[in-house]
Design an enzyme around this catalytic site. Structure first.
Site, mmCIF file in Angstrom:
data_model
loop_
_atom_site.group_PDB
_atom_site.id
_atom_site.type_symbol
_atom_site.label_atom_id
_atom_site.label_comp_id
_atom_site.label_asym_id
_atom_site.label_seq_id
_atom_site.Cartn_x
_atom_site.Cartn_y
_atom_site.Cartn_z
ATOM 1 N N ILE A 152 0.827 -1.202 0.000
ATOM 2 C CA ILE A 152 0.000 0.000 0.000
ATOM 3 C C ILE A 152 0.865 1.256 0.000
ATOM 4 O O ILE A 152 0.552 2.236 -0.679
ATOM 5 C CB ILE A 152 -0.955 -0.011 1.208
ATOM 6 C CG1 ILE A 152 -2.001 -1.124 1.043
ATOM 7 C CG2 ILE A 152 -1.647 1.345 1.358
ATOM 8 C CD1 ILE A 152 -2.900 -1.316 2.247
ATOM 9 N N LYS A 190 -5.157 -1.469 15.783
ATOM 10 C CA LYS A 190 -5.849 -0.627 14.804
ATOM 11 C C LYS A 190 -7.069 0.058 15.437
ATOM 12 O O LYS A 190 -7.423 1.175 15.046
ATOM 13 C CB LYS A 190 -6.265 -1.457 13.590
ATOM 14 C CG LYS A 190 -5.094 -1.919 12.737
ATOM 15 C CD LYS A 190 -4.318 -0.749 12.148
ATOM 16 C CE LYS A 190 -3.233 -1.206 11.186
ATOM 17 N NZ LYS A 190 -2.520 -0.075 10.544
ATOM 18 N N VAL A 210 9.486 3.649 12.290
ATOM 19 C CA VAL A 210 8.610 4.491 13.108
ATOM 20 C C VAL A 210 8.618 4.110 14.578
ATOM 21 O O VAL A 210 8.109 4.861 15.420
ATOM 22 C CB VAL A 210 7.161 4.492 12.576
ATOM 23 C CG1 VAL A 210 7.110 5.034 11.150
ATOM 24 C CG2 VAL A 210 6.532 3.099 12.653
ATOM 25 N N VAL A 236 -6.539 -6.390 0.579
ATOM 26 C CA VAL A 236 -5.699 -5.758 -0.444
ATOM 27 C C VAL A 236 -4.606 -6.747 -0.859
ATOM 28 O O VAL A 236 -4.106 -7.532 -0.043
ATOM 29 C CB VAL A 236 -5.056 -4.463 0.084
ATOM 30 C CG1 VAL A 236 -4.293 -3.748 -1.018
ATOM 31 C CG2 VAL A 236 -6.118 -3.543 0.669
ATOM 32 N N TYR A 274 -2.880 -7.236 16.259
ATOM 33 C CA TYR A 274 -3.067 -6.308 15.142
ATOM 34 C C TYR A 274 -4.399 -5.588 15.235
ATOM 35 O O TYR A 274 -4.459 -4.358 15.158
ATOM 36 C CB TYR A 274 -2.978 -7.083 13.822
ATOM 37 C CG TYR A 274 -3.173 -6.237 12.583
ATOM 38 C CD1 TYR A 274 -2.116 -5.534 12.024
ATOM 39 C CD2 TYR A 274 -4.420 -6.164 11.960
ATOM 40 C CE1 TYR A 274 -2.289 -4.766 10.878
ATOM 41 C CE2 TYR A 274 -4.608 -5.402 10.815
ATOM 42 C CZ TYR A 274 -3.538 -4.710 10.282
ATOM 43 O OH TYR A 274 -3.719 -3.947 9.151
#
Length: 250
Positions: free
Chosen positions: A17, A154, A62, A183, A150
């Site tokens: 992505i 989110k 990050v 995706v 996960y």
């Protein structure tokens, strides 16, 4: 904001992505795109594959605050931040050998995003406000047991997006939260039972959300179907998620 002529930084941009965002930014006339990846070699290879001098590769993990700070100090012309970097370890909360996986998912998907927003908020303010796009998940609106840490990470990132949007409004910075479903990426390579959207589709949707100041956007058919099912019959959807977990153990 205007995508044409903007300067963007995209995290986790060497593939999937993130790279879809890079391609869309270039096609829509961005002036410069900082392509960020945990490994500089990966960023350089991805940047080279575009064949476009507007792409600047940078090393950025990050979860490392010194690297986030260095990126903000270097990329002072940014007016669009795409928080795409993510971690998904395919573990369940109780069956994983320890909690390291869940900590890493939270550190990347929640704290990493928060660190980027905190570091780049002054940069965006200095450049007129701009926008932030947070790449989230359908697993952030419906708890998915087989997504272990996960899905909770989110959920946290979605709530933080709302909080940060309110805090940043006075300086003219908008946050668009993307609810992403299925995706065609490496992270979703184990998904074989449903159609997958392309990374470019998500990038296009995300840039539209930034340009039009959309607060939250379901980016693809799978995300839209989860949202609709959740609104129509949340109990049945939750039971279906539990059944999927149990069926996978047989």
């Amino acid at each position: 904001m205007n995508i044409q002529g903007c300067t963007a930084i995209v995290t986790g941009a060497n593939r999937g992505i993130g790279f879809g965002f890079v391609e869309e930014l270039l096609d829509q006339g961005a002036a410069r795109v900082y392509l960020a990846s945990r490994k500089l070699t990966d960023a350089e290879e991805a940047a080279k594959s575009t064949g476009d001098a507007r792409v600047v590769p940078i090393q950025l993990d990050v979860t490392k605050h010194d690297e986030v700070a260095a990126a903000a100090a270097r990329c002072t012309d940014v007016d669009l931040v795409v928080n795409n970097a993510g971690a998904f370890h395919r573990q369940t909360l109780l069956e994983a050998p320890d909690m390291d996986f869940a900590r890493n998912e939270m550190d990347t998907n929640y704290f990493g995003m928060l660190a980027m927003v905190r570091a780049f908020a002054p940069v965006l303010k200095a450049n007129g406000g701009g926008a932030i796009v947070n790449v989230l998940s359908a697993g952030g609106i419906c708890a998915v047991p087989n997504m272990g840490g996960y899905s909770p990470s989110k959920f946290a990132a979605r709530a933080a997006s709302d909080c940060l949007r309110a805090e940043l409004e006075p300086q003219g910075t908008h946050i668009a939260a993307l609810i992403v479903g299925s995706v065609d990426t490496r992270m979703a390579e184990h998904v074989t039972w449903q159609a997958k959207s392309s990374p470019r589709d998500i990038g296009k949707a995300g840039l539209m959300a930034a340009a039009r100041k959309v607060d939250e956007l379901d980016t693809d058919p799978h995300a839209e179907s989860v949202r609709a099912f959740l609104a129509r019959d949340p109990y049945t959807l939750k039971r279906a998620m539990a059944k999927a977990l149990h069926d996978g153990r047989r």
